[in-house]
Design an enzyme around this catalytic site. Sequence first.
Site, PDB file in Angstrom:
ATOM      1  N   LEU A  14       0.827  -1.215   0.000  1.00  0.00           N
ATOM      2  CA  LEU A  14       0.000   0.000   0.000  1.00  0.00           C
ATOM      3  C   LEU A  14       0.856   1.257   0.000  1.00  0.00           C
ATOM      4  O   LEU A  14       0.566   2.219   0.710  1.00  0.00           O
ATOM      5  CB  LEU A  14      -0.960  -0.021   1.190  1.00  0.00           C
ATOM      6  CG  LEU A  14      -2.028  -1.110   1.116  1.00  0.00           C
ATOM      7  CD1 LEU A  14      -2.925  -1.081   2.339  1.00  0.00           C
ATOM      8  CD2 LEU A  14      -2.859  -0.968  -0.157  1.00  0.00           C
ATOM      9  N   VAL A  16       2.736   4.091  -2.872  1.00  0.00           N
ATOM     10  CA  VAL A  16       2.168   4.905  -3.958  1.00  0.00           C
ATOM     11  C   VAL A  16       1.506   4.055  -5.046  1.00  0.00           C
ATOM     12  O   VAL A  16       0.347   4.283  -5.426  1.00  0.00           O
ATOM     13  CB  VAL A  16       3.315   5.729  -4.607  1.00  0.00           C
ATOM     14  CG1 VAL A  16       2.832   6.468  -5.835  1.00  0.00           C
ATOM     15  CG2 VAL A  16       3.895   6.692  -3.606  1.00  0.00           C
ATOM     16  N   MET A  17       2.219   3.068  -5.545  1.00  0.00           N
ATOM     17  CA  MET A  17       1.730   2.309  -6.697  1.00  0.00           C
ATOM     18  C   MET A  17       0.533   1.438  -6.328  1.00  0.00           C
ATOM     19  O   MET A  17      -0.465   1.409  -7.046  1.00  0.00           O
ATOM     20  CB  MET A  17       2.850   1.446  -7.285  1.00  0.00           C
ATOM     21  CG  MET A  17       3.993   2.251  -7.861  1.00  0.00           C
ATOM     22  SD  MET A  17       3.471   3.379  -9.148  1.00  0.00           S
ATOM     23  CE  MET A  17       3.201   2.271 -10.512  1.00  0.00           C
ATOM     24  N   GLY A  18       0.649   0.725  -5.214  1.00  0.00           N
ATOM     25  CA  GLY A  18      -0.424  -0.183  -4.817  1.00  0.00           C
ATOM     26  C   GLY A  18      -1.722   0.566  -4.567  1.00  0.00           C
ATOM     27  O   GLY A  18      -2.775   0.202  -5.106  1.00  0.00           O
ATOM     28  N   SER A 132       4.010   1.043 -15.913  1.00  0.00           N
ATOM     29  CA  SER A 132       4.664   2.323 -16.170  1.00  0.00           C
ATOM     30  C   SER A 132       3.675   3.477 -16.091  1.00  0.00           C
ATOM     31  O   SER A 132       2.508   3.328 -16.411  1.00  0.00           O
ATOM     32  CB  SER A 132       5.308   2.312 -17.558  1.00  0.00           C
ATOM     33  OG  SER A 132       5.865   3.575 -17.797  1.00  0.00           O
ATOM     34  N   GLY A 133       4.201   4.625 -15.656  1.00  0.00           N
ATOM     35  CA  GLY A 133       3.350   5.816 -15.589  1.00  0.00           C
ATOM     36  C   GLY A 133       3.353   6.434 -14.203  1.00  0.00           C
ATOM     37  O   GLY A 133       2.734   7.469 -13.982  1.00  0.00           O
ATOM     38  N   LYS A 186       9.838  -3.880 -19.656  1.00  0.00           N
ATOM     39  CA  LYS A 186       9.822  -2.689 -18.789  1.00  0.00           C
ATOM     40  C   LYS A 186      11.232  -2.114 -18.646  1.00  0.00           C
ATOM     41  O   LYS A 186      11.428  -0.898 -18.631  1.00  0.00           O
ATOM     42  CB  LYS A 186       9.246  -3.042 -17.409  1.00  0.00           C
ATOM     43  CG  LYS A 186       9.311  -1.925 -16.363  1.00  0.00           C
ATOM     44  CD  LYS A 186       8.311  -0.806 -16.625  1.00  0.00           C
ATOM     45  CE  LYS A 186       8.607   0.496 -15.908  1.00  0.00           C
ATOM     46  NZ  LYS A 186       8.411   0.559 -14.495  1.00  0.00           N
ATOM     47  N   HIS A 189      12.007  -0.293 -21.783  1.00  0.00           N
ATOM     48  CA  HIS A 189      11.183   0.927 -21.752  1.00  0.00           C
ATOM     49  C   HIS A 189      11.859   1.994 -20.880  1.00  0.00           C
ATOM     50  O   HIS A 189      11.964   3.156 -21.268  1.00  0.00           O
ATOM     51  CB  HIS A 189       9.805   0.525 -21.217  1.00  0.00           C
ATOM     52  CG  HIS A 189       8.980   1.612 -20.630  1.00  0.00           C
ATOM     53  ND1 HIS A 189       7.906   2.167 -21.274  1.00  0.00           N
ATOM     54  CD2 HIS A 189       9.055   2.244 -19.439  1.00  0.00           C
ATOM     55  CE1 HIS A 189       7.368   3.100 -20.521  1.00  0.00           C
ATOM     56  NE2 HIS A 189       8.042   3.162 -19.402  1.00  0.00           N
ATOM     57  N   ASN A 190      12.321   1.597 -19.674  1.00  0.00           N
ATOM     58  CA  ASN A 190      12.988   2.568 -18.791  1.00  0.00           C
ATOM     59  C   ASN A 190      14.277   3.076 -19.424  1.00  0.00           C
ATOM     60  O   ASN A 190      14.610   4.259 -19.305  1.00  0.00           O
ATOM     61  CB  ASN A 190      13.303   1.933 -17.429  1.00  0.00           C
ATOM     62  CG  ASN A 190      12.099   1.957 -16.505  1.00  0.00           C
ATOM     63  OD1 ASN A 190      11.053   2.472 -16.864  1.00  0.00           O
ATOM     64  ND2 ASN A 190      12.247   1.383 -15.328  1.00  0.00           N
ATOM     65  N   GLU A 193      13.370   5.675 -21.883  1.00  0.00           N
ATOM     66  CA  GLU A 193      12.880   6.878 -21.201  1.00  0.00           C
ATOM     67  C   GLU A 193      14.054   7.697 -20.642  1.00  0.00           C
ATOM     68  O   GLU A 193      14.110   8.918 -20.803  1.00  0.00           O
ATOM     69  CB  GLU A 193      11.925   6.473 -20.075  1.00  0.00           C
ATOM     70  CG  GLU A 193      11.215   7.645 -19.442  1.00  0.00           C
ATOM     71  CD  GLU A 193      10.206   7.221 -18.390  1.00  0.00           C
ATOM     72  OE1 GLU A 193      10.286   6.080 -17.889  1.00  0.00           O
ATOM     73  OE2 GLU A 193       9.335   8.039 -18.066  1.00  0.00           O
TER      74      GLU A 193
HETATM   75  P1  NAP Z   1       8.094   1.002  -2.653  1.00  0.00           P
HETATM   76  O1  NAP Z   1       8.496   2.189  -1.886  1.00  0.00           O
HETATM   77  O2  NAP Z   1       8.994   0.470  -3.735  1.00  0.00           O
HETATM   78  O3  NAP Z   1       7.774  -0.212  -1.642  1.00  0.00           O
HETATM   79  C1  NAP Z   1       6.983   0.012  -0.503  1.00  0.00           C
HETATM   80  C2  NAP Z   1       6.123  -1.215  -0.271  1.00  0.00           C
HETATM   81  O4  NAP Z   1       6.945  -2.391  -0.174  1.00  0.00           O
HETATM   82  C3  NAP Z   1       5.369  -1.106   1.042  1.00  0.00           C
HETATM   83  O5  NAP Z   1       4.131  -1.758   0.901  1.00  0.00           O
HETATM   84  C4  NAP Z   1       6.295  -1.838   1.998  1.00  0.00           C
HETATM   85  O6  NAP Z   1       5.640  -2.342   3.130  1.00  0.00           O
HETATM   86  C5  NAP Z   1       6.756  -2.977   1.118  1.00  0.00           C
HETATM   87  N1  NAP Z   1       8.015  -3.554   1.570  1.00  0.00           N
HETATM   88  C6  NAP Z   1       9.222  -2.967   1.567  1.00  0.00           C
HETATM   89  N2  NAP Z   1      10.171  -3.820   2.036  1.00  0.00           N
HETATM   90  C7  NAP Z   1       9.516  -4.964   2.344  1.00  0.00           C
HETATM   91  C8  NAP Z   1       9.929  -6.208   2.866  1.00  0.00           C
HETATM   92  N3  NAP Z   1      11.208  -6.476   3.155  1.00  0.00           N
HETATM   93  N4  NAP Z   1       8.987  -7.164   3.049  1.00  0.00           N
HETATM   94  C9  NAP Z   1       7.707  -6.929   2.745  1.00  0.00           C
HETATM   95  N5  NAP Z   1       7.245  -5.764   2.245  1.00  0.00           N
HETATM   96  C10 NAP Z   1       8.136  -4.798   2.038  1.00  0.00           C
HETATM   97  O7  NAP Z   1       6.600   1.267  -3.267  1.00  0.00           O
HETATM   98  P2  NAP Z   1       6.113   1.901  -4.644  1.00  0.00           P
HETATM   99  O8  NAP Z   1       6.844   3.136  -4.991  1.00  0.00           O
HETATM  100  O9  NAP Z   1       4.631   1.925  -4.559  1.00  0.00           O
HETATM  101  O10 NAP Z   1       6.570   0.806  -5.715  1.00  0.00           O
HETATM  102  C11 NAP Z   1       6.115  -0.538  -5.671  1.00  0.00           C
HETATM  103  C12 NAP Z   1       6.817  -1.307  -6.776  1.00  0.00           C
HETATM  104  O11 NAP Z   1       6.467  -0.716  -8.044  1.00  0.00           O
HETATM  105  C13 NAP Z   1       8.347  -1.243  -6.703  1.00  0.00           C
HETATM  106  O12 NAP Z   1       8.891  -2.449  -7.172  1.00  0.00           O
HETATM  107  C14 NAP Z   1       8.716  -0.115  -7.646  1.00  0.00           C
HETATM  108  O13 NAP Z   1      10.016  -0.229  -8.164  1.00  0.00           O
HETATM  109  C15 NAP Z   1       7.659  -0.308  -8.736  1.00  0.00           C
HETATM  110  N6  NAP Z   1       7.327   0.897  -9.488  1.00  0.00           N
HETATM  111  C16 NAP Z   1       7.241   2.111  -8.890  1.00  0.00           C
HETATM  112  C17 NAP Z   1       6.916   3.230  -9.641  1.00  0.00           C
HETATM  113  C18 NAP Z   1       6.790   4.574  -8.986  1.00  0.00           C
HETATM  114  O14 NAP Z   1       6.636   5.574  -9.730  1.00  0.00           O
HETATM  115  N7  NAP Z   1       6.826   4.677  -7.657  1.00  0.00           N
HETATM  116  C19 NAP Z   1       6.629   3.106 -11.002  1.00  0.00           C
HETATM  117  C20 NAP Z   1       6.662   1.849 -11.588  1.00  0.00           C
HETATM  118  C21 NAP Z   1       7.012   0.749 -10.824  1.00  0.00           C
HETATM  119  P3  NAP Z   1       5.616  -1.484   4.509  1.00  0.00           P
HETATM  120  O15 NAP Z   1       4.533  -0.464   4.344  1.00  0.00           O
HETATM  121  O16 NAP Z   1       5.313  -2.489   5.541  1.00  0.00           O
HETATM  122  O17 NAP Z   1       6.979  -0.861   4.668  1.00  0.00           O
END
Ligand code: NAP
Length: 282
Positions: A14, A16-18, A132-133, A186, A189-190, A193
């Site tokens: 939960l 940003v992305m989730g 992506s996005g 992906k 793509h990155n 970008e």
């Molecule tokens: P994030 O900051 O990459 O990850 C945070 C989430 O991961 C939280 O739910 C956190 O849980 C959990 N987490 C972290 N370490 C953990 C561990 N050791 N065990 C279990 N859970 C763990 O979040 P995000 O930015 O929303 O990105 C999620 C994924 O999408 C990543 O792989 C990221 O690279 C990818 N992504 C991100 C973007 C973007 O723009 N942000 C775009 C495309 C793809 P807690 O709340 O318990 O800490």
Amino acid sequence: MSTEAVADIAVIGLAVMGQNLILNMNDHGFVVCAFNRTVSKVDDFLENEAKGTKIVGAHSLAEMAKKLKRPRRVMLLVKAGSAVDDFIEQLLPLLESGDIIIDGGNSEYTDTNRRAESLGKKGILYVGSGVSGGEEGARFGPSLMPGGAEAAWPHLKDIFQSISAKVDGEPCCDWVGLGGSGHFVKMVHNGIEYGDMQLICEAYHLMKDAVGLSHDEMADVFDQWNKTELDSFLVEITAGILRFKDEKGNALVEQIRDTAGQVIAHFLLRQMFRKCMTRLLS
Ligand code: NAP
């Protein structure tokens, strides 16, 4: 919380992305069950961003599994690396043959190959999907690049193509191929970008330091380019960024430190774009 099988899909993670993908799925009529390692974030989400929606939550993975319709669809949006393996380990005793795990994070495609192979032997359909996005895309229409166990696709197609971005009515999402191919696409793509961002930075440098253009003149050039074959989101927002002034009327771009890691640079561009748009629309 009730444990009836009501949810079409679960999303774990939960941040940003989730959160934004869940809200997007909800907007498209799917019932989503939300879970997070730090369980208090589930209640925070339900009481705030998800209030008044059909989104349900779970306080444990077991509760989450019970709330899912069959075959179970579980999407991970957690930090890439060991967090993905840890969740897979915890999910395995709760899932049945034919259930689906989707990793929507930025995992290494080689990790996805490994996970797809080992889970395939256990009857679990594993999908690695590029997403992506960023935040805006997740909320209102990401580009999705799913690949892995193809038998999962008929169970995911409707959800994925409904929530994805559309170009001329066509969803920015289709099945990519086997194993880690979704995450491989992906990665490419990155790469494109960031190459594009580097080109834009070098064009800015030449216009500013070699030609001596002002920020508004540079913005005019980018606006002009955006009406040609160079038309793109990044060229469009660069014009907005160059025109953006602080309270004193100085170009804000010059006050941003010009060294940043990839993720920070990306984040800054998006933040600046949002500020520019807010000001332009207000
Ligand atoms: P994030 O900051 O990459 O990850 C945070 C989430 O991961 C939280 O739910 C956190 O849980 C959990 N987490 C972290 N370490 C953990 C561990 N050791 N065990 C279990 N859970 C763990 O979040 P995000 O930015 O929303 O990105 C999620 C994924 O999408 C990543 O792989 C990221 O690279 C990818 N992504 C991100 C973007 C973007 O723009 N942000 C775009 C495309 C793809 P807690 O709340 O318990 O800490």
